[in-house]
Scaffold this motif. Sequence first.
Motif, mmCIF file in Angstrom:
data_model
loop_
_atom_site.group_PDB
_atom_site.id
_atom_site.type_symbol
_atom_site.label_atom_id
_atom_site.label_comp_id
_atom_site.label_asym_id
_atom_site.label_seq_id
_atom_site.Cartn_x
_atom_site.Cartn_y
_atom_site.Cartn_z
ATOM 1 N N SER A 46 -40.579 -77.249 12.492
ATOM 2 C CA SER A 46 -39.770 -78.243 13.939
ATOM 3 C C SER A 46 -40.780 -77.473 14.680
ATOM 4 N N LYS A 80 -43.729 -79.738 16.414
ATOM 5 C CA LYS A 80 -44.224 -80.277 18.711
ATOM 6 C C LYS A 80 -45.114 -79.842 18.846
ATOM 7 N N GLN A 85 -37.985 -87.804 15.837
ATOM 8 C CA GLN A 85 -36.950 -87.269 16.336
ATOM 9 C C GLN A 85 -36.609 -88.597 16.382
ATOM 10 N N GLN A 117 -32.399 -84.387 20.777
ATOM 11 C CA GLN A 117 -33.162 -83.573 20.307
ATOM 12 C C GLN A 117 -32.786 -84.078 18.872
ATOM 13 N N THR A 167 -32.563 -84.817 14.554
ATOM 14 C CA THR A 167 -33.548 -85.272 13.983
ATOM 15 C C THR A 167 -33.338 -85.373 13.136
ATOM 16 N N CYS A 175 -30.604 -91.750 16.391
ATOM 17 C CA CYS A 175 -29.981 -91.114 15.832
ATOM 18 C C CYS A 175 -28.792 -92.029 15.702
#
Length: 288
Positions: free
Chosen positions: A86, A90, A214, A227, A229, A255
């Motif tokens: 992750s 980033k 994301q 946040q 994912t 999401c």
Amino acid sequence: MTNTPELIKAKVAAETKLTAEVVRMLADFETSGERERFQIASLYAFCVDYLGYSKGSAWRRVAAVDLLRRDPSMGEKLDSGELNLSNAAKIESVMKEANKQGIEIPAVNLFEAAKGSTRTVELQIEKIAEAHGLKSIGHSASLKEKFTKLIALLSHKHPGLTEEGLLHLLADQALAKLDPAQKPARPGAGEAYQETRYVTPKLEAHIWQRDEGQCTHTNPLNHGRCQETHFLEVDHIVPFARGGLTTAKNLRLLCRRHNQMHADAEGLPRRRVAQPPRTTAVPLAFGT
Ligand SMILES: [Zn+2]
């Protein structure tokens, strides 16, 4: 044999090493030209369609591959587990943006920031990026204010209009006026847009890469980005039912919770982008 905490921990260390090894193999598969030789469209497609990774897992691995190509020393950090996928993803997205802006940020500086708790990593990375002169991609306050006013003025005709949707409207109006190739005023004319709900695999892959695997929802109060994912869905920003186009500009990753929230806010039934029928095996949804 009983599973003691030590045994599980040892297995996790092995798993970490294995993950790093897979990333290296993928990098080699790409740079050696093997991927092209097999006529596979992209490394991302390979990860999803052939290896059976979930989209998020595939995206993180492809980003890690890109990071290794940018800075091979990050490989050791992946091996040791100091850098997880992750955070590698980033770091890669910041370095990619920095590269675009012609700014050099050493990966190791970003890695130092990525060692903290996962919750604060993004902020730390952003701070370092800014310290190196990376311009934030967000809008200035004055532009935000104009957007807010316009959205309010247009709210009757275009309920639930987002900033992206507004930009579409403004761009269409400007193009209708300025683009000599455009015949007068069919909204969206001149743009290669789709009038179907269906998102092609290529477009979907683009959305995943652009949105960095994301959820794109931002908290209106502190502008913090969600946040999440996992369990991501491709969402039409201006709902398809309200004439929103199936174009990259009008699509985003959300999401489940935020997809539901936006649908509720617009008074729509829960909507989902139609998925192409799966022809490959159901992927294992690893969390890393
Ligand atoms: Zn979310």
